[in-house]
Every structure is written in C-alpha cells, then in structure tokens.
Design a protein around this motif. Structure first.
Motif, PDB file in Angstrom:
ATOM      1  N   MET A  32       1.038  -1.138   0.470  1.00 56.21           N
ATOM      2  CA  MET A  32       0.180   0.080  -0.325  1.00 56.21           C
ATOM      3  C   MET A  32       0.737   1.562   0.301  1.00 56.21           C
ATOM      4  SD  MET A  32      -2.890   0.703   2.984  1.00 56.21           S
ATOM      5  CE  MET A  32      -4.498   0.768   2.518  1.00 56.21           C
ATOM      6  N   MET A  33       0.591   2.341  -0.886  1.00 59.47           N
ATOM      7  CA  MET A  33       1.542   3.074  -1.337  1.00 59.47           C
ATOM      8  C   MET A  33       1.001   4.678   0.093  1.00 59.47           C
ATOM      9  SD  MET A  33       1.578   6.031  -4.012  1.00 59.47           S
ATOM     10  CE  MET A  33       1.320   4.454  -5.168  1.00 59.47           C
ATOM     11  N   THR A  34       1.753   4.924   0.382  1.00 59.37           N
ATOM     12  CA  THR A  34       1.576   6.251   1.644  1.00 59.37           C
ATOM     13  C   THR A  34       1.258   7.621   0.791  1.00 59.37           C
ATOM     14  OG1 THR A  34       2.675   5.197   3.950  1.00 59.37           O
ATOM     15  CG2 THR A  34       2.154   7.466   3.489  1.00 59.37           C
ATOM     16  N   VAL A  35       0.375   8.211   0.804  1.00 65.27           N
ATOM     17  CA  VAL A  35       0.387   9.197   0.124  1.00 65.27           C
ATOM     18  C   VAL A  35      -0.340   9.774   1.183  1.00 65.27           C
ATOM     19  CG1 VAL A  35      -1.301  10.303  -1.786  1.00 65.27           C
ATOM     20  CG2 VAL A  35      -0.052   8.041  -1.960  1.00 65.27           C
ATOM     21  N   ASN A  36      -0.255  11.592   1.216  1.00 68.09           N
ATOM     22  CA  ASN A  36      -0.821  12.057   2.255  1.00 68.09           C
ATOM     23  C   ASN A  36      -2.156  12.763   1.497  1.00 68.09           C
ATOM     24  OD1 ASN A  36       1.145  12.563   3.994  1.00 68.09           O
ATOM     25  ND2 ASN A  36       2.179  13.562   3.546  1.00 68.09           N
ATOM     26  N   GLN A  37      -3.422  13.297   2.037  1.00 66.12           N
ATOM     27  CA  GLN A  37      -4.168  13.561   1.228  1.00 66.12           C
ATOM     28  C   GLN A  37      -5.161  14.222   2.062  1.00 66.12           C
ATOM     29  OE1 GLN A  37      -6.657   9.688   0.858  1.00 66.12           O
ATOM     30  NE2 GLN A  37      -5.435   9.084  -0.615  1.00 66.12           N
ATOM     31  N   VAL A  38      -5.910  15.242   1.798  1.00 68.52           N
ATOM     32  CA  VAL A  38      -6.818  15.824   3.174  1.00 68.52           C
ATOM     33  C   VAL A  38      -8.428  15.567   2.436  1.00 68.52           C
ATOM     34  CG1 VAL A  38      -5.479  18.006   2.130  1.00 68.52           C
ATOM     35  CG2 VAL A  38      -7.337  17.819   0.702  1.00 68.52           C
ATOM     36  N   ILE A  39      -8.356  16.078   4.118  1.00 67.61           N
ATOM     37  CA  ILE A  39      -9.802  15.964   4.039  1.00 67.61           C
ATOM     38  C   ILE A  39     -11.184  16.893   4.565  1.00 67.61           C
ATOM     39  CG2 ILE A  39     -10.337  14.904   6.518  1.00 67.61           C
ATOM     40  CD1 ILE A  39     -12.389  12.757   5.607  1.00 67.61           C
ATOM     41  N   PRO A  40     -12.446  17.726   4.511  1.00 66.71           N
ATOM     42  CA  PRO A  40     -12.935  18.572   4.593  1.00 66.71           C
ATOM     43  C   PRO A  40     -13.174  18.367   5.830  1.00 66.71           C
ATOM     44  CG  PRO A  40     -13.810  17.592   2.213  1.00 66.71           C
ATOM     45  CD  PRO A  40     -12.796  16.701   2.738  1.00 66.71           C
ATOM     46  N   CYS A  41     -12.863  19.471   6.688  1.00 63.98           N
ATOM     47  CA  CYS A  41     -12.893  19.708   8.099  1.00 63.98           C
ATOM     48  C   CYS A  41     -14.677  19.704   8.562  1.00 63.98           C
ATOM     49  CB  CYS A  41     -12.114  20.622   8.625  1.00 63.98           C
ATOM     50  SG  CYS A  41     -12.981  20.997  10.701  1.00 63.98           S
ATOM     51  N   PRO A  42     -15.165  18.646   9.510  1.00 63.07           N
ATOM     52  CA  PRO A  42     -16.648  18.760   9.493  1.00 63.07           C
ATOM     53  C   PRO A  42     -17.140  20.066   9.816  1.00 63.07           C
ATOM     54  CG  PRO A  42     -15.552  17.117  10.820  1.00 63.07           C
ATOM     55  CD  PRO A  42     -14.759  17.716  10.101  1.00 63.07           C
ATOM     56  N   VAL A  82     -12.750  -2.349   7.834  1.00 69.52           N
ATOM     57  CA  VAL A  82     -11.332  -2.093   6.940  1.00 69.52           C
ATOM     58  C   VAL A  82      -9.788  -3.113   7.200  1.00 69.52           C
ATOM     59  CG1 VAL A  82      -9.283  -1.013   7.107  1.00 69.52           C
ATOM     60  CG2 VAL A  82     -11.028   0.693   7.710  1.00 69.52           C
ATOM     61  N   ASP A  83     -10.149  -3.834   8.655  1.00 70.91           N
ATOM     62  CA  ASP A  83      -9.290  -5.236   8.153  1.00 70.91           C
ATOM     63  C   ASP A  83      -9.884  -6.328   7.405  1.00 70.91           C
ATOM     64  OD1 ASP A  83      -7.571  -4.340   9.800  1.00 70.91           O
ATOM     65  OD2 ASP A  83      -8.821  -5.152  11.551  1.00 70.91           O
ATOM     66  N   GLN A  84     -10.952  -6.465   7.250  1.00 70.16           N
ATOM     67  CA  GLN A  84     -11.451  -7.372   6.221  1.00 70.16           C
ATOM     68  C   GLN A  84     -11.546  -7.454   4.954  1.00 70.16           C
ATOM     69  OE1 GLN A  84     -16.341  -7.299   7.142  1.00 70.16           O
ATOM     70  NE2 GLN A  84     -15.115  -9.082   9.350  1.00 70.16           N
ATOM     71  N   ALA A  85     -11.683  -5.899   4.600  1.00 74.12           N
ATOM     72  CA  ALA A  85     -11.448  -5.124   2.940  1.00 74.12           C
ATOM     73  C   ALA A  85     -10.007  -5.312   2.953  1.00 74.12           C
ATOM     74  CB  ALA A  85     -11.584  -3.159   3.007  1.00 74.12           C
ATOM     75  N   LYS A  86      -9.444  -4.695   4.297  1.00 71.71           N
ATOM     76  CA  LYS A  86      -7.805  -5.681   3.318  1.00 71.71           C
ATOM     77  C   LYS A  86      -7.313  -6.504   3.017  1.00 71.71           C
ATOM     78  CE  LYS A  86      -5.155  -3.677   6.685  1.00 71.71           C
ATOM     79  NZ  LYS A  86      -4.520  -3.180   8.044  1.00 71.71           N
ATOM     80  N   GLN A 116      -5.974  -8.230  -0.274  1.00 72.92           N
ATOM     81  CA  GLN A 116      -4.911  -8.596  -0.516  1.00 72.92           C
ATOM     82  C   GLN A 116      -5.279 -10.334  -1.414  1.00 72.92           C
ATOM     83  OE1 GLN A 116      -1.647  -7.845   0.774  1.00 72.92           O
ATOM     84  NE2 GLN A 116      -0.314  -9.704  -0.542  1.00 72.92           N
ATOM     85  N   MET A 117      -6.142 -11.058  -1.329  1.00 67.77           N
ATOM     86  CA  MET A 117      -5.946 -12.130  -1.583  1.00 67.77           C
ATOM     87  C   MET A 117      -6.594 -11.728  -3.020  1.00 67.77           C
ATOM     88  SD  MET A 117      -8.969 -13.932   0.828  1.00 67.77           S
ATOM     89  CE  MET A 117      -9.635 -14.264   0.029  1.00 67.77           C
ATOM     90  N   VAL A 118      -6.845 -10.938  -3.590  1.00 67.29           N
ATOM     91  CA  VAL A 118      -7.183 -10.656  -5.107  1.00 67.29           C
ATOM     92  C   VAL A 118      -5.540  -9.991  -5.700  1.00 67.29           C
ATOM     93  CG1 VAL A 118      -7.892  -8.653  -6.539  1.00 67.29           C
ATOM     94  CG2 VAL A 118      -9.656  -9.104  -5.501  1.00 67.29           C
TER      95      VAL A 118
END
Length: 65
Positions: A1-11, A49-53, A57-59
């Motif tokens: 998984m690549m580490t990428v800095n992103q932004v999310i709007p503050c609620p 999130v763990d299930q999705a990861k 990984q299986m894919v």
C-alpha cells in the motif's frame, strides 16, 4: 500500500485536514490546522477495514498467479 498524504474537509470549518491514509487505518487521529477539530477511524469501523484489506490482499495474490 502506498503512503499518500491526502486531505479531507473538516466537518466543522470546512478547511482541509491533511492525513495519511495508512496511519488513519492504523488508528492515528488527525486535527484540523484551522479550528482543531479531529478526525479518526471509528473503533467500530476497524473490523470492516481489516476485512477489506484481507480481501484486497487475496485479490492481489490471485492476480500474481
């Protein structure tokens, strides 16, 4: 998984909260630099999130064959 800095709007103030997706998944919380409001992954969401990861990984493993 690549580490990428992103932004999310503050609620609260709608400013940008910078975050690292990998750290967010690991449970790190991030604060808005403008108003101090915080974001984080809810404890209840971590199992999803763990299930999705695991499925991702299986894919990836299947596609390597």
């Amino acid at each position: 998984m690549m580490t990428v800095n992103q932004v999310i709007p503050c609620p609260v103030c709608k400013g940008d909260i910078p975050f690292d997706a990998r750290q967010l998944i690991l449970g790190v919380k991030f604060s808005c630099p403008t108003c101090g409001a915080g974001i984080g992954l809810a404890v209840d969401s971590r199992s999803h999130v763990d299930q999705a990861k695991q499925k991702f990984q299986m894919v990836k493993d299947f596609n390597k064959k």
